[in-house]
Design a protein around this motif. Structure first.
Motif, PDB file in Angstrom:
ATOM      1  N   ASN A 243      -1.826  -3.107   4.959  1.00 46.02           N
ATOM      2  CA  ASN A 243      -1.245  -4.600   3.523  1.00 46.02           C
ATOM      3  C   ASN A 243      -1.784  -4.750   2.551  1.00 46.02           C
ATOM      4  O   ASN A 243      -1.503  -4.603   1.073  1.00 46.02           O
ATOM      5  CB  ASN A 243      -0.666  -5.585   4.461  1.00 46.02           C
ATOM      6  CG  ASN A 243       0.329  -5.850   5.409  1.00 46.02           C
ATOM      7  OD1 ASN A 243       0.924  -4.453   5.603  1.00 46.02           O
ATOM      8  ND2 ASN A 243       0.065  -6.600   6.445  1.00 46.02           N
ATOM      9  N   ALA A 244      -3.029  -4.304   2.843  1.00 44.40           N
ATOM     10  CA  ALA A 244      -4.203  -4.768   1.240  1.00 44.40           C
ATOM     11  C   ALA A 244      -3.720  -3.164   0.519  1.00 44.40           C
ATOM     12  O   ALA A 244      -4.071  -3.462  -0.685  1.00 44.40           O
ATOM     13  CB  ALA A 244      -5.558  -5.696   1.508  1.00 44.40           C
ATOM     14  N   PHE A 245      -4.161  -2.138   1.033  1.00 40.73           N
ATOM     15  CA  PHE A 245      -3.969  -1.359   0.178  1.00 40.73           C
ATOM     16  C   PHE A 245      -2.608  -0.887  -0.350  1.00 40.73           C
ATOM     17  O   PHE A 245      -3.047  -0.278  -1.350  1.00 40.73           O
ATOM     18  CB  PHE A 245      -4.202  -0.319   1.326  1.00 40.73           C
ATOM     19  CG  PHE A 245      -3.842   1.585   1.027  1.00 40.73           C
ATOM     20  CD1 PHE A 245      -4.915   1.906   0.063  1.00 40.73           C
ATOM     21  CD2 PHE A 245      -3.002   2.480   0.903  1.00 40.73           C
ATOM     22  CE1 PHE A 245      -4.604   3.467  -0.930  1.00 40.73           C
ATOM     23  CE2 PHE A 245      -2.344   3.530   0.616  1.00 40.73           C
ATOM     24  CZ  PHE A 245      -3.000   3.904  -0.150  1.00 40.73           C
ATOM     25  N   LEU A 246      -1.444  -1.533   0.524  1.00 37.20           N
ATOM     26  CA  LEU A 246       0.336  -1.301   0.089  1.00 37.20           C
ATOM     27  C   LEU A 246       0.132  -2.223  -0.986  1.00 37.20           C
ATOM     28  O   LEU A 246       0.155  -1.718  -1.831  1.00 37.20           O
ATOM     29  CB  LEU A 246       1.302  -1.328   0.964  1.00 37.20           C
ATOM     30  CG  LEU A 246       1.140   0.217   2.056  1.00 37.20           C
ATOM     31  CD1 LEU A 246       2.369  -0.495   3.039  1.00 37.20           C
ATOM     32  CD2 LEU A 246       1.616   1.529   1.536  1.00 37.20           C
ATOM     33  N   ASP A 247      -0.267  -3.476  -0.832  1.00 33.50           N
ATOM     34  CA  ASP A 247      -0.424  -4.425  -1.841  1.00 33.50           C
ATOM     35  C   ASP A 247      -1.233  -3.685  -3.669  1.00 33.50           C
ATOM     36  O   ASP A 247      -0.285  -4.145  -4.795  1.00 33.50           O
ATOM     37  CB  ASP A 247      -1.215  -5.034  -1.831  1.00 33.50           C
ATOM     38  CG  ASP A 247      -0.014  -6.606  -0.252  1.00 33.50           C
ATOM     39  OD1 ASP A 247       1.254  -6.151  -0.582  1.00 33.50           O
ATOM     40  OD2 ASP A 247      -0.738  -7.264  -0.384  1.00 33.50           O
ATOM     41  N   GLN A 248      -2.055  -3.199  -3.415  1.00 38.67           N
ATOM     42  CA  GLN A 248      -3.279  -2.330  -4.970  1.00 38.67           C
ATOM     43  C   GLN A 248      -2.519  -1.090  -4.956  1.00 38.67           C
ATOM     44  O   GLN A 248      -2.337  -1.440  -6.670  1.00 38.67           O
ATOM     45  CB  GLN A 248      -3.771  -2.109  -3.646  1.00 38.67           C
ATOM     46  CG  GLN A 248      -5.027  -1.508  -5.460  1.00 38.67           C
ATOM     47  CD  GLN A 248      -5.519  -2.250  -6.429  1.00 38.67           C
ATOM     48  OE1 GLN A 248      -5.770  -3.681  -5.546  1.00 38.67           O
ATOM     49  NE2 GLN A 248      -5.404  -1.921  -7.708  1.00 38.67           N
ATOM     50  N   VAL A 249      -1.641  -0.010  -4.310  1.00 40.90           N
ATOM     51  CA  VAL A 249      -0.833   0.922  -5.268  1.00 40.90           C
ATOM     52  C   VAL A 249       0.072   0.187  -5.440  1.00 40.90           C
ATOM     53  O   VAL A 249       0.903   1.184  -5.933  1.00 40.90           O
ATOM     54  CB  VAL A 249      -0.879   1.899  -4.018  1.00 40.90           C
ATOM     55  CG1 VAL A 249      -2.612   2.450  -3.664  1.00 40.90           C
ATOM     56  CG2 VAL A 249      -0.576   1.445  -2.406  1.00 40.90           C
ATOM     57  N   ARG A 250       0.822  -1.030  -5.364  1.00 41.38           N
ATOM     58  CA  ARG A 250       1.996  -1.248  -5.471  1.00 41.38           C
ATOM     59  C   ARG A 250       1.658  -1.640  -6.362  1.00 41.38           C
ATOM     60  O   ARG A 250       2.114  -1.425  -8.016  1.00 41.38           O
ATOM     61  CB  ARG A 250       2.892  -1.637  -4.599  1.00 41.38           C
ATOM     62  CG  ARG A 250       4.211  -3.012  -5.287  1.00 41.38           C
ATOM     63  CD  ARG A 250       4.658  -3.500  -5.163  1.00 41.38           C
ATOM     64  NE  ARG A 250       4.840  -3.000  -3.715  1.00 41.38           N
ATOM     65  CZ  ARG A 250       4.398  -3.200  -2.465  1.00 41.38           C
ATOM     66  NH1 ARG A 250       3.503  -3.852  -2.186  1.00 41.38           N
ATOM     67  NH2 ARG A 250       5.509  -2.734  -1.544  1.00 41.38           N
ATOM     68  N   ALA A 251       0.697  -2.766  -7.114  1.00 39.13           N
ATOM     69  CA  ALA A 251      -0.445  -3.196  -8.449  1.00 39.13           C
ATOM     70  C   ALA A 251      -0.640  -2.337  -9.433  1.00 39.13           C
ATOM     71  O   ALA A 251      -0.239  -2.526 -10.012  1.00 39.13           O
ATOM     72  CB  ALA A 251      -1.040  -4.301  -7.964  1.00 39.13           C
ATOM     73  N   ASP A 252      -1.119  -1.511  -9.373  1.00 40.02           N
ATOM     74  CA  ASP A 252      -1.863  -0.584  -9.961  1.00 40.02           C
ATOM     75  C   ASP A 252      -0.202   0.733 -10.403  1.00 40.02           C
ATOM     76  O   ASP A 252      -1.004   2.013 -11.017  1.00 40.02           O
ATOM     77  CB  ASP A 252      -3.476  -0.066  -9.406  1.00 40.02           C
ATOM     78  CG  ASP A 252      -3.306   1.402  -8.061  1.00 40.02           C
ATOM     79  OD1 ASP A 252      -2.093   1.625  -8.184  1.00 40.02           O
ATOM     80  OD2 ASP A 252      -4.636   1.112  -7.363  1.00 40.02           O
ATOM     81  N   GLY A 253       0.684   0.693  -9.454  1.00 38.47           N
ATOM     82  CA  GLY A 253       1.505   1.943 -10.323  1.00 38.47           C
ATOM     83  C   GLY A 253       1.029   3.095  -9.812  1.00 38.47           C
ATOM     84  O   GLY A 253       2.577   3.988  -9.698  1.00 38.47           O
ATOM     85  N   THR A 254       0.441   3.491  -8.423  1.00 34.47           N
ATOM     86  CA  THR A 254       0.456   4.654  -8.073  1.00 34.47           C
ATOM     87  C   THR A 254       1.633   4.872  -6.918  1.00 34.47           C
ATOM     88  O   THR A 254       1.852   5.900  -7.134  1.00 34.47           O
ATOM     89  CB  THR A 254      -1.005   4.567  -6.637  1.00 34.47           C
ATOM     90  OG1 THR A 254      -1.909   4.162  -7.574  1.00 34.47           O
ATOM     91  CG2 THR A 254      -0.805   5.414  -5.774  1.00 34.47           C
ATOM     92  N   LEU A 255       2.406   3.933  -6.064  1.00 34.62           N
ATOM     93  CA  LEU A 255       3.121   3.964  -5.782  1.00 34.62           C
ATOM     94  C   LEU A 255       5.023   4.337  -6.544  1.00 34.62           C
ATOM     95  O   LEU A 255       5.341   4.829  -5.842  1.00 34.62           O
ATOM     96  CB  LEU A 255       3.630   1.975  -5.006  1.00 34.62           C
ATOM     97  CG  LEU A 255       3.264   2.457  -3.216  1.00 34.62           C
ATOM     98  CD1 LEU A 255       4.004   0.891  -2.863  1.00 34.62           C
ATOM     99  CD2 LEU A 255       3.936   3.075  -2.801  1.00 34.62           C
ATOM    100  N   LYS A 256       4.826   3.650  -7.465  1.00 38.59           N
ATOM    101  CA  LYS A 256       5.854   4.025  -8.590  1.00 38.59           C
ATOM    102  C   LYS A 256       5.511   5.271  -8.965  1.00 38.59           C
ATOM    103  O   LYS A 256       7.077   6.275  -8.488  1.00 38.59           O
ATOM    104  CB  LYS A 256       5.868   3.009  -9.700  1.00 38.59           C
ATOM    105  CG  LYS A 256       6.525   3.058 -10.863  1.00 38.59           C
ATOM    106  CD  LYS A 256       6.587   2.652 -12.111  1.00 38.59           C
ATOM    107  CE  LYS A 256       7.443   2.321 -12.761  1.00 38.59           C
ATOM    108  NZ  LYS A 256       8.170   1.462 -14.113  1.00 38.59           N
TER     109      LYS A 256
END
Length: 457
Positions: A243-256
């Protein structure tokens, strides 16, 4: 001698030997239990083994084999997570979501990629991570036939899904066809073959497979759903890290960025999918053997070479651009000369030169760049020149990013001239490559075939 009498030497040795082997047996049993049942404490087991085991259904929205690795939205996301944990990523495929669920429940995998909405009742015995994607469940129907209204139609859904229950309650007059162990392909095939009027499939899955089902179109949205990783019920520690990882990659734009790169854009809109199917049937057969021959010469997937050709000229051997590039692989005069091509209009010569030029660039990409990043960087260099890609790698490294990963390098490539064209080029070739994988099932991967492969990164 007073007290207990000493054991004979042979008895003492036998006793020591038995105790020693008993100790080793206990250690082996404990280690085996720890290794074979990682879900008792999966994060510790992952750290102990140095491996993150993932199981999922292979497909264009998850992961596909590529060389000695894989590619795809989930592959790149999980690769990042494994890197954060400092462990190897090991991916195994399963034929359907139900198989993934069983493997996670039995402790045979740390994370499951089911492709099911996180509120699906079949996932009730597992834990869901924070979502990695929000998508729309859609009704899909044929575009070339009259179709009944959904409230009185035949609707194919995955068996025991949330959609099955909702449709049974909300449309009692409809014929709900519950498909056991359904994949997106199986549901879409129900409509394509005339066995159902509609199928319920999420928007991302349908768009990624539309090239294989040109007669289908989205009819109406059903509901918005969240897609998440699945973990064992007792696996709170790994879930917390996930969850911490997914929150981070969402915040830094990686997921997008990942979702954008692996999205379909407008490539296979109504006109695009029609043209692709026409060319697949009318033009590809003329050059398929040439693509296969030249690709084999370089130990290359012929469909990647064909995808490059389609992006360049739509497999038109007589194509000529306003800038003077010419032929099926759209070679410049300089490139044709360097590759020993006398007639750019000769499709066999053009394909041979395209394959040679691609391999020439690939060999100049540093060995530290692995698949699939190697393919993306080679494609960008094929389009805009190797110097630009090497410069972007330097910029990435100077900024503290990873010069061996396309997702980072592409961000810095945008700072250079003509970068926009090259970035689109890479995406389009990838889309055509995936489409060829799906539409040439006798020559390779097709998601519903249930093939299994293991990827170790």
């Amino acid at each position: 001698m007073s007290g207990k009498s000493a054991l004979p030497a042979t008895v003492a040795i036998d006793s020591f030997s038995r105790n020693f082997w008993r100790f080793l047996a206990i250690v082996f049993v404990v280690w085996s239990s720890y290794r074979l049942h990682p879900m008792q404490n999966s994060l510790d087991a992952v750290s102990f083994s140095g491996e993150l085991h993932v199981v999922g259904v292979a497909g264009p929205t998850t992961f596909l084999p590529q060389g000695d690795a894989a590619r795809g939205f989930q592959y790149e996301l999980l690769r990042e997570f494994a890197d954060d944990l400092g462990v190897q990523l090991i991916i195994q495929t399963a034929p359907d979501a139900e198989s993934v669920i069983r493997m996670v429940q039995r402790g045979e995998a740390d994370i499951g990629i089911t492709g099911l909405p996180s509120d699906d009742p079949r996932l009730v015995k597992l834990q869901a991570s924070h979502p990695y994607l929000v998508a729309s469940q859609q009704l899909v129907r044929r575009s070339d036939a009259e179709t009944a209204q959904p409230d009185s139609a035949r609707i194919a859904v995955s068996r025991n899904s949330a959609e099955a229950a909702a449709l049974q309650a909300g449309t009692p007059a409809a014929d709900i066809i519950q498909v056991r162990n359904a994949t997106p392909e199986a549901l879409l095939a129900q409509v394509n073959d005339g066995d159902a009027d509609y199928a319920v499939v999420n928007q991302t899955d349908f768009e990624a497979r539309r090239a294989a089902f040109p007669q289908l179109k989205a009819a109406a949205p059903v509901r918005e759903v969240q897609l998440a990783w699945s973990l064992h019920r007792r696996d709170d520690k790994l879930l917390k890290f996930a969850n911490a990882f997914l929150d981070q990659v969402r915040a830094d734009g990686t997921l997008k960025r990942l979702a954008s790169f692996y999205g379909q854009g407008e490539t296979f809109n109504t006109l695009g999918v029609k043209n692709f199917q026409n060319d697949l049937q009318g033009r590809l057969p003329l050059y398929k053997k040439a693509f296969q021959k030249e690709a084999e010469r370089h130990a290359m997937d012929w469909r990647l070479l064909a995808a490059i050709g389609y992006q360049e000229s739509k497999w038109d051997a007589k194509a000529i651009s306003p800038t003077g590039v010419e032929g099926l692989m759209m070679l410049t005069r300089a490139t044709a000369s360097d590759m020993g091509v006398a007639n750019r209009g000769n499709p066999k010569e053009s394909i041979r030169a395209g394959a040679d030029y691609y391999q020439l660039i690939d060999k100049r990409i540093p060995d530290t760049v692995r698949e699939p990043d190697r393919t993306w960087m080679t494609l960008a260099a094929y389009n805009m020149g190797l110097g630009h890609v090497l410069k972007a790698r330097q910029l990435a490294e100077a900024a503290g990013d990873n010069p061996d990963q396309w997702l980072d390098v592409s961000r810095h490539l945008r700072k250079l001239p003509r970068a926009g064209q090259a970035l689109v080029y890479v995406q389009e070739v990838r889309r055509y490559y995936d489409a060829l994988l799906m539409t040439t099932p006798n020559d390779g991967w097709f998601a519903s075939s249930g093939k299994t492969f293991r990827v170790i990164y």
